[in-house]
Scaffold this active site. Structure first.
Site, PDB file in Angstrom:
ATOM      1  N   ASP A 189      -1.878   2.162   3.194  1.00  0.00           N
ATOM      2  CA  ASP A 189      -1.534   1.531   4.542  1.00  0.00           C
ATOM      3  C   ASP A 189       0.203   0.967   4.349  1.00  0.00           C
ATOM      4  O   ASP A 189       0.509   0.928   3.159  1.00  0.00           O
ATOM      5  CB  ASP A 189      -2.194   0.067   4.609  1.00  0.00           C
ATOM      6  CG  ASP A 189      -1.882  -0.901   5.778  1.00  0.00           C
ATOM      7  OD1 ASP A 189      -1.644  -0.372   6.882  1.00  0.00           O
ATOM      8  OD2 ASP A 189      -1.431  -1.939   5.180  1.00  0.00           O
ATOM      9  N   LEU A 190       0.663   0.604   5.335  1.00  0.00           N
ATOM     10  CA  LEU A 190       2.167   0.410   5.135  1.00  0.00           C
ATOM     11  C   LEU A 190       2.318  -1.093   5.080  1.00  0.00           C
ATOM     12  O   LEU A 190       2.965  -1.433   3.995  1.00  0.00           O
ATOM     13  CB  LEU A 190       2.858   1.194   6.168  1.00  0.00           C
ATOM     14  CG  LEU A 190       4.568   0.830   6.308  1.00  0.00           C
ATOM     15  CD1 LEU A 190       5.209   1.375   5.110  1.00  0.00           C
ATOM     16  CD2 LEU A 190       5.105   1.376   7.706  1.00  0.00           C
ATOM     17  N   ASP A 191       2.284  -1.766   6.304  1.00  0.00           N
ATOM     18  CA  ASP A 191       2.675  -3.068   6.476  1.00  0.00           C
ATOM     19  C   ASP A 191       1.993  -3.994   5.354  1.00  0.00           C
ATOM     20  O   ASP A 191       0.760  -4.168   5.647  1.00  0.00           O
ATOM     21  CB  ASP A 191       2.615  -3.510   7.789  1.00  0.00           C
ATOM     22  CG  ASP A 191       3.564  -2.548   8.702  1.00  0.00           C
ATOM     23  OD1 ASP A 191       4.592  -2.458   8.319  1.00  0.00           O
ATOM     24  OD2 ASP A 191       2.929  -2.406   9.924  1.00  0.00           O
ATOM     25  N   THR A 228       6.158  -6.229   5.376  1.00  0.00           N
ATOM     26  CA  THR A 228       6.970  -6.514   6.841  1.00  0.00           C
ATOM     27  C   THR A 228       5.400  -7.096   7.587  1.00  0.00           C
ATOM     28  O   THR A 228       5.706  -7.391   8.636  1.00  0.00           O
ATOM     29  CB  THR A 228       6.947  -4.911   7.572  1.00  0.00           C
ATOM     30  OG1 THR A 228       5.726  -4.043   6.939  1.00  0.00           O
ATOM     31  CG2 THR A 228       8.150  -4.353   7.378  1.00  0.00           C
ATOM     32  N   LYS A 262      -3.830  -8.145  11.570  1.00  0.00           N
ATOM     33  CA  LYS A 262      -3.484  -7.289  10.590  1.00  0.00           C
ATOM     34  C   LYS A 262      -4.160  -5.650  10.641  1.00  0.00           C
ATOM     35  O   LYS A 262      -5.418  -5.654  10.977  1.00  0.00           O
ATOM     36  CB  LYS A 262      -3.671  -7.601   9.098  1.00  0.00           C
ATOM     37  CG  LYS A 262      -2.743  -8.712   8.535  1.00  0.00           C
ATOM     38  CD  LYS A 262      -2.880  -8.933   7.410  1.00  0.00           C
ATOM     39  CE  LYS A 262      -1.827 -10.126   6.691  1.00  0.00           C
ATOM     40  NZ  LYS A 262      -2.086 -10.442   5.341  1.00  0.00           N
ATOM     41  N   SER A 294      -1.129   4.206   8.890  1.00  0.00           N
ATOM     42  CA  SER A 294      -0.824   3.067   9.384  1.00  0.00           C
ATOM     43  C   SER A 294      -1.127   3.125  10.742  1.00  0.00           C
ATOM     44  O   SER A 294      -0.971   3.927  11.587  1.00  0.00           O
ATOM     45  CB  SER A 294       0.571   2.861   9.030  1.00  0.00           C
ATOM     46  OG  SER A 294       1.289   1.747   9.656  1.00  0.00           O
ATOM     47  N   ALA A 295      -1.185   1.771  11.360  1.00  0.00           N
ATOM     48  CA  ALA A 295      -1.345   1.538  12.807  1.00  0.00           C
ATOM     49  C   ALA A 295       0.145   1.434  13.372  1.00  0.00           C
ATOM     50  O   ALA A 295       0.231   1.642  14.582  1.00  0.00           O
ATOM     51  CB  ALA A 295      -2.350   0.352  12.980  1.00  0.00           C
ATOM     52  N   LYS A 301      -7.604   0.641  13.624  1.00  0.00           N
ATOM     53  CA  LYS A 301      -8.383   0.021  12.495  1.00  0.00           C
ATOM     54  C   LYS A 301      -9.080  -1.389  13.145  1.00  0.00           C
ATOM     55  O   LYS A 301      -8.599  -2.213  14.025  1.00  0.00           O
ATOM     56  CB  LYS A 301      -7.513  -0.430  11.476  1.00  0.00           C
ATOM     57  CG  LYS A 301      -6.864   0.752  10.710  1.00  0.00           C
ATOM     58  CD  LYS A 301      -6.018   0.039   9.668  1.00  0.00           C
ATOM     59  CE  LYS A 301      -5.035   1.215   9.118  1.00  0.00           C
ATOM     60  NZ  LYS A 301      -3.984   0.759   8.207  1.00  0.00           N
ATOM     61  N   GLU A 360      -5.109  -1.096   0.895  1.00  0.00           N
ATOM     62  CA  GLU A 360      -5.285  -1.919   2.176  1.00  0.00           C
ATOM     63  C   GLU A 360      -5.008  -3.286   1.769  1.00  0.00           C
ATOM     64  O   GLU A 360      -5.149  -3.751   0.796  1.00  0.00           O
ATOM     65  CB  GLU A 360      -6.370  -1.588   2.835  1.00  0.00           C
ATOM     66  CG  GLU A 360      -6.518  -0.895   4.184  1.00  0.00           C
ATOM     67  CD  GLU A 360      -5.500  -1.306   5.493  1.00  0.00           C
ATOM     68  OE1 GLU A 360      -4.991  -2.350   5.353  1.00  0.00           O
ATOM     69  OE2 GLU A 360      -5.231  -0.285   6.061  1.00  0.00           O
ATOM     70  N   ASP A 361      -4.236  -3.899   2.549  1.00  0.00           N
ATOM     71  CA  ASP A 361      -4.114  -5.415   2.582  1.00  0.00           C
ATOM     72  C   ASP A 361      -5.055  -6.094   3.885  1.00  0.00           C
ATOM     73  O   ASP A 361      -4.972  -7.297   3.812  1.00  0.00           O
ATOM     74  CB  ASP A 361      -2.548  -5.827   2.620  1.00  0.00           C
ATOM     75  CG  ASP A 361      -1.957  -5.617   4.093  1.00  0.00           C
ATOM     76  OD1 ASP A 361      -2.431  -4.949   4.860  1.00  0.00           O
ATOM     77  OD2 ASP A 361      -1.523  -6.473   4.443  1.00  0.00           O
TER      78      ASP A 361
HETATM   79  C1  BG6 Z   1      -0.066  -2.541  11.447  1.00  0.00           C
HETATM   80  C2  BG6 Z   1       0.156  -3.937  11.368  1.00  0.00           C
HETATM   81  O1  BG6 Z   1       0.373  -2.067  10.218  1.00  0.00           O
HETATM   82  O2  BG6 Z   1       0.605  -2.045  12.521  1.00  0.00           O
HETATM   83  C3  BG6 Z   1       0.052  -4.753  12.550  1.00  0.00           C
HETATM   84  O3  BG6 Z   1      -0.641  -4.446  10.103  1.00  0.00           O
HETATM   85  C4  BG6 Z   1       0.774  -4.207  13.743  1.00  0.00           C
HETATM   86  O4  BG6 Z   1       0.235  -6.184  12.371  1.00  0.00           O
HETATM   87  C5  BG6 Z   1       0.472  -2.598  13.664  1.00  0.00           C
HETATM   88  O5  BG6 Z   1       0.703  -4.933  14.907  1.00  0.00           O
HETATM   89  C6  BG6 Z   1       1.373  -2.091  14.913  1.00  0.00           C
HETATM   90  O6  BG6 Z   1       2.502  -2.013  14.552  1.00  0.00           O
HETATM   91  P1  BG6 Z   1       3.926  -1.635  15.476  1.00  0.00           P
HETATM   92  O7  BG6 Z   1       5.042  -1.677  14.529  1.00  0.00           O
HETATM   93  O8  BG6 Z   1       3.583  -0.391  16.060  1.00  0.00           O
HETATM   94  O9  BG6 Z   1       4.106  -2.580  16.370  1.00  0.00           O
HETATM   95 MG    MG Z   2      -1.392  -3.743   6.248  1.00  0.00          MG
END
Ligand code: BG6
Ligand code: MG
Length: 227
Positions: A15-17, A23, A51, A120-121, A151, A175-176
């Site tokens: 996962d990224l964030d 972030t 998240k 990542s989302a 997710k 993942e977090d």
């Molecule tokens: C996920 C985050 O990685 O990405 C969420 O955990 C975030 O908090 C989602 O809403 C979408 O991100 P973005 O950058 O497309 O707004």
């Molecule tokens: Mg995350």
């Protein structure tokens, strides 16, 4: 009981964030500002539920908590403004912001011929990876631009395994977020949760961060697939 003769993990999906970079905290700050316009105080508990959730689904959730009705236009407008705030916070990111242990772990995986993917989302994933100068280390990137369902739907991870040409059972997701762990389990993958042990209790392995994470630990997780 079927014995798995190859105990090794072939791919790791990050996962990224909140895993590669902090972030998650920028998302929280940006959503909090938007929620306050609806006179709603976004709490830490609320944020845990956001998240891993897509930007649009997040606006819908916050509006429902704030008990405000939003039209499709307003929903898009709020999502766009949130993204402007979020990107302003991300512009200052540098490789120094990569979370502890992540670079070392990615290097270990690459040296051991284990494939590395991002799941990542976020629609800003490539922007953030470029800031961190990490893009070239990922064999596969699946992000919010490539999936329809956020997710806890497993789509993002299933897609990443397919693109790596790997059996989901031979992939570990790092993942977090509880929604991310749920998604990875639905994809039939092994899971490492980084962060709060209570919130991430469904993960196969839970660590406070990636500082001591090694491939050896992941290969031991394969026992969970042996029954
Ligand atoms: C996920 C985050 O990685 O990405 C969420 O955990 C975030 O908090 C989602 O809403 C979408 O991100 P973005 O950058 O497309 O707004
Ligand atoms: Mg995350």
């Amino acid at each position: 009981m079927l014995l798995d003769t190859n105990p090794n993990i072939n791919g790791v999906i990050f996962d990224l964030d909140g895993v590669v970079v902090d972030t998650a905290h920028f998302h929280y700050t940006s959503w909090k500002a938007l929620a306050s316009e609806w006179k709603y105080t976004l709490t830490h508990e609320d944020n845990e539920k956001l998240k891993g959730i897509s930007r649009k689904d997040s606006v819908v959730k916050i509006a429902s908590w704030a008990k405000v009705k939003v039209s499709e236009n307003e929903l898009n407008e709020v999502a766009n403004r949130k993204n402007e705030k979020y990107l302003a916070l991300c512009t200052a990111l540098t490789p120094n912001d990569i979370l502890p242990g992540i670079s070392e772990f990615i290097h270990e995986l690459k040296a051991s011929n284990v494939k590395v993917a991002l799941g990542s989302a976020s629609k800003n994933a490539l922007f953030v990876l470029n800031k961190l100068k990490l893009t070239d280390f990922f064999d596969v990137v699946v992000d919010g631009n490539n999936v329809t369902n956020s997710k806890p739907d497993p789509e993002v991870f299933i897609k990443a395994a397919k693109l790596m040409n790997l059996d989901p059972k031979k992939c570990v997701v790092v993942e977090d977020a509880p929604a991310g762990i749920e998604a990875a389990l639905s994809a039939g993958m092994l899971t490492v949760g980084l962060g709060n042990a209570e919130e991430l209790r469904n993960a196969h392995l839970i660590l406070p961060n990636a500082e001591n994470l090694t491939l050896e630990q992941l290969n031991k997780l394969n026992q969970y697939h042996l029954t």
